[in-house]
Scaffold this motif. Structure first.
Motif, PDB file in Angstrom:
ATOM      1  N   UNK A  55      38.951  43.283  52.197  1.00  0.00           N
ATOM      2  CA  UNK A  55      40.007  43.280  51.509  1.00  0.00           C
ATOM      3  C   UNK A  55      39.961  42.345  50.284  1.00  0.00           C
ATOM      4  N   UNK A  56      39.465  41.190  50.591  1.00  0.00           N
ATOM      5  CA  UNK A  56      39.381  40.111  49.728  1.00  0.00           C
ATOM      6  C   UNK A  56      38.220  40.676  48.621  1.00  0.00           C
ATOM      7  N   UNK A  57      37.389  41.225  48.816  1.00  0.00           N
ATOM      8  CA  UNK A  57      36.252  41.756  48.085  1.00  0.00           C
ATOM      9  C   UNK A  57      36.906  42.714  47.005  1.00  0.00           C
ATOM     10  N   UNK A  58      37.665  43.386  47.524  1.00  0.00           N
ATOM     11  CA  UNK A  58      38.148  44.551  46.375  1.00  0.00           C
ATOM     12  C   UNK A  58      39.160  43.704  45.674  1.00  0.00           C
ATOM     13  N   UNK A  59      40.093  42.711  46.215  1.00  0.00           N
ATOM     14  CA  UNK A  59      40.921  41.932  45.222  1.00  0.00           C
ATOM     15  C   UNK A  59      40.118  40.892  44.365  1.00  0.00           C
ATOM     16  N   UNK A  60      38.917  40.732  44.735  1.00  0.00           N
ATOM     17  CA  UNK A  60      38.055  39.808  43.776  1.00  0.00           C
ATOM     18  C   UNK A  60      37.552  40.750  42.675  1.00  0.00           C
ATOM     19  N   UNK A  61      37.274  41.905  42.938  1.00  0.00           N
ATOM     20  CA  UNK A  61      36.931  42.841  41.943  1.00  0.00           C
ATOM     21  C   UNK A  61      37.914  42.887  40.944  1.00  0.00           C
ATOM     22  N   UNK A  62      39.091  43.141  41.366  1.00  0.00           N
ATOM     23  CA  UNK A  62      40.238  43.438  40.415  1.00  0.00           C
ATOM     24  C   UNK A  62      40.427  42.074  39.746  1.00  0.00           C
ATOM     25  N   UNK A  63      40.314  41.057  40.323  1.00  0.00           N
ATOM     26  CA  UNK A  63      40.576  39.656  39.576  1.00  0.00           C
ATOM     27  C   UNK A  63      39.339  39.752  38.506  1.00  0.00           C
ATOM     28  N   UNK A  73      38.328  32.578  41.486  1.00  0.00           N
ATOM     29  CA  UNK A  73      37.756  31.433  42.194  1.00  0.00           C
ATOM     30  C   UNK A  73      38.332  31.337  43.554  1.00  0.00           C
ATOM     31  N   UNK A  74      39.558  31.710  43.667  1.00  0.00           N
ATOM     32  CA  UNK A  74      40.151  31.480  45.248  1.00  0.00           C
ATOM     33  C   UNK A  74      39.745  32.389  46.229  1.00  0.00           C
ATOM     34  N   UNK A  75      39.371  33.681  45.578  1.00  0.00           N
ATOM     35  CA  UNK A  75      38.821  34.622  46.646  1.00  0.00           C
ATOM     36  C   UNK A  75      37.460  34.526  46.850  1.00  0.00           C
ATOM     37  N   UNK A  76      36.661  34.304  45.722  1.00  0.00           N
ATOM     38  CA  UNK A  76      35.247  33.844  45.899  1.00  0.00           C
ATOM     39  C   UNK A  76      35.100  32.450  46.666  1.00  0.00           C
ATOM     40  N   UNK A  77      35.930  31.776  46.786  1.00  0.00           N
ATOM     41  CA  UNK A  77      35.697  30.595  47.671  1.00  0.00           C
ATOM     42  C   UNK A  77      36.023  31.031  49.237  1.00  0.00           C
ATOM     43  N   UNK A  78      37.242  31.945  49.275  1.00  0.00           N
ATOM     44  CA  UNK A  78      37.339  32.406  50.745  1.00  0.00           C
ATOM     45  C   UNK A  78      36.034  33.126  51.337  1.00  0.00           C
ATOM     46  N   UNK A  79      35.684  34.194  50.499  1.00  0.00           N
ATOM     47  CA  UNK A  79      34.213  34.672  50.886  1.00  0.00           C
ATOM     48  C   UNK A  79      33.299  33.746  51.227  1.00  0.00           C
ATOM     49  N   UNK A  80      32.906  32.707  50.409  1.00  0.00           N
ATOM     50  CA  UNK A  80      31.779  31.977  50.736  1.00  0.00           C
ATOM     51  C   UNK A  80      32.141  31.168  51.923  1.00  0.00           C
ATOM     52  N   UNK A  81      33.466  30.810  52.201  1.00  0.00           N
ATOM     53  CA  UNK A  81      33.859  29.944  53.558  1.00  0.00           C
ATOM     54  C   UNK A  81      33.644  30.725  54.826  1.00  0.00           C
ATOM     55  N   UNK A  82      34.012  32.216  54.566  1.00  0.00           N
ATOM     56  CA  UNK A  82      33.735  33.087  55.554  1.00  0.00           C
ATOM     57  C   UNK A  82      32.341  33.342  55.976  1.00  0.00           C
TER      58      UNK A  82
END
Length: 232
Positions: A55-63, A73-82
Motif C-alpha cells: 500500500x505504501x509503495x502504491x501511495x509513493x508512486x502516486x506521490x 519523502x515520508x513514504x520512502x522513509x517508511x519503506x526503507x525503515x521496513x
C-alpha cells in the motif's frame, strides 16, 4: 493441514511434527494479530501503513506522479525503515541463536518507545515500522511452509492458487493454512482500530504489551521448534 512427510502418519515422529505445526501456526496467528493491530493504529493515527508496504509503495508512486514531495519523502522513509527492520530481524535472530523471546522483547521495547507521550510522530512511526520489519524474523516458515506475518497478499495468493488446484482435483495439502495469518491480521486490525479511536497513537502501548506476552509464551516452545521457525 500441513504437508505430510513420507513416514507413517501414526508414527511418533509424525505426531510430533503435527504438534510442531499446530504450535507454529498458533504463533503465526498471534503474531499476525499483532501486526494487524499495529498497522491499524499507525494507519488511523497518521494515514500511513506500518506493515503494509504494498500500500505504501502504491501511495509513493502516486506521490511521485503528483509531485507531493512531503508524502514522497515520508513514504520512502517508511519503506526503507521496513527493509532495515527485516534485515535487523535476521541479524538479531541469528545473533540470539534463533530464540524468539529476546527478539520479541526488543520489538516490544521499540513499540513502547513509539507510544511514549510527546514522542515525535514521524519517529514513533519509524520505530513501529522497524519493529514490524523485525517481527518477520520470529516465524519465517512452519514445517517448510513459507509464512508472511506482516503482509497477507502472498498468503491470499497462495490460498487462491491452492483453491484452484483443489477445484481441479489436485489434493495437495497446506494451502488452507494460508488463511491463518490473514484472519489473524484482520482480527488484530479490528482491535487496533478500536484502541486507536480511544487512545490515538498511544494505543501502540497495547501492541507493546501484547508483544511482551508473546515473548513469555515463546519460552514454552521447544528450542528446536523455534530454530525451525526462524531464519537460518
Amino acid at each position: 493441514m500441513l504437508p505430510d512427510r513420507p513416514h507413517s502418519a501414526t508414527s511418533p515422529r509424525a505426531r510430533l511434527r503435527r504438534i510442531n505445526g499446530r504450535v507454529g501456526l498458533g504463533l503465526v496467528a498471534a503474531l499476525s494479530f499483532l501486526a494487524g493491530m499495529t498497522d491499524a493504529v499507525g494507519f488511523l493515527a497518521t494515514g500511513d501503513f506500518v506493515s503494509f508496504m504494498s500500500g505504501n509503495t502504491t501511495r509513493l508512486a502516486v506521490a511521485v506522479s503528483v509531485g507531493d514531495v512531503s508524502a514522497l519523502a515520508r513514504l520512502a522513509l517508511a519503506i526503507v525503515c521496513f527493509v532495515v527492520g527485516n534485515a535487523l530481524g535476521v541479524i538479531l535472530a541469528r545473533s540470539l541463536r534463533r530464540r524468539a523471546a529476546p527478539l520479541l522483547l526488543l520489538i516490544s521495547a521499540s513499540l513502547a518507545l513509539a507510544a511514549l507521550p510527546g514522542m515525535w510522530t514521524p519517529l514513533a512511526m519509524a520505530l513501529a515500522i522497524i519493529a514490524m520489519g523485525m517481527l518477520n524474523a520470529v516465524v519465517e516458515q512452519v514445517n517448510g511452509l513459507p509464512i508472511g506475518l506482516t503482509y497477507v497478499t502472498g498468503a491470499l495468493s497462495r490460498f487462491g492458487r491452492g483453491l484452484g488446484r483443489w477445484l481441479m482435483g489436485e489434493r495437495r495439502s497446506g494451502w488452507r493454512v494460508q488463511l491463518v495469518p490473514w484472519a489473524g491480521m484482520l482480527l488484530g486490525a479490528v482491535l487496533g482500530a478500536w484502541l486507536q479511536a480511544r487512545l490515538g497513537i498511544a494505543a501502540l502501548v497495547g501492541c507493546a504489551g501484547l508483544t511482551l506476552v508473546l515473548a513469555c509464551v515463546t519460552l514454552f516452545i521447544p528450542r528446536a521448534w523455534q530454530r525451525g521457525y526462524m531464519p537460518r
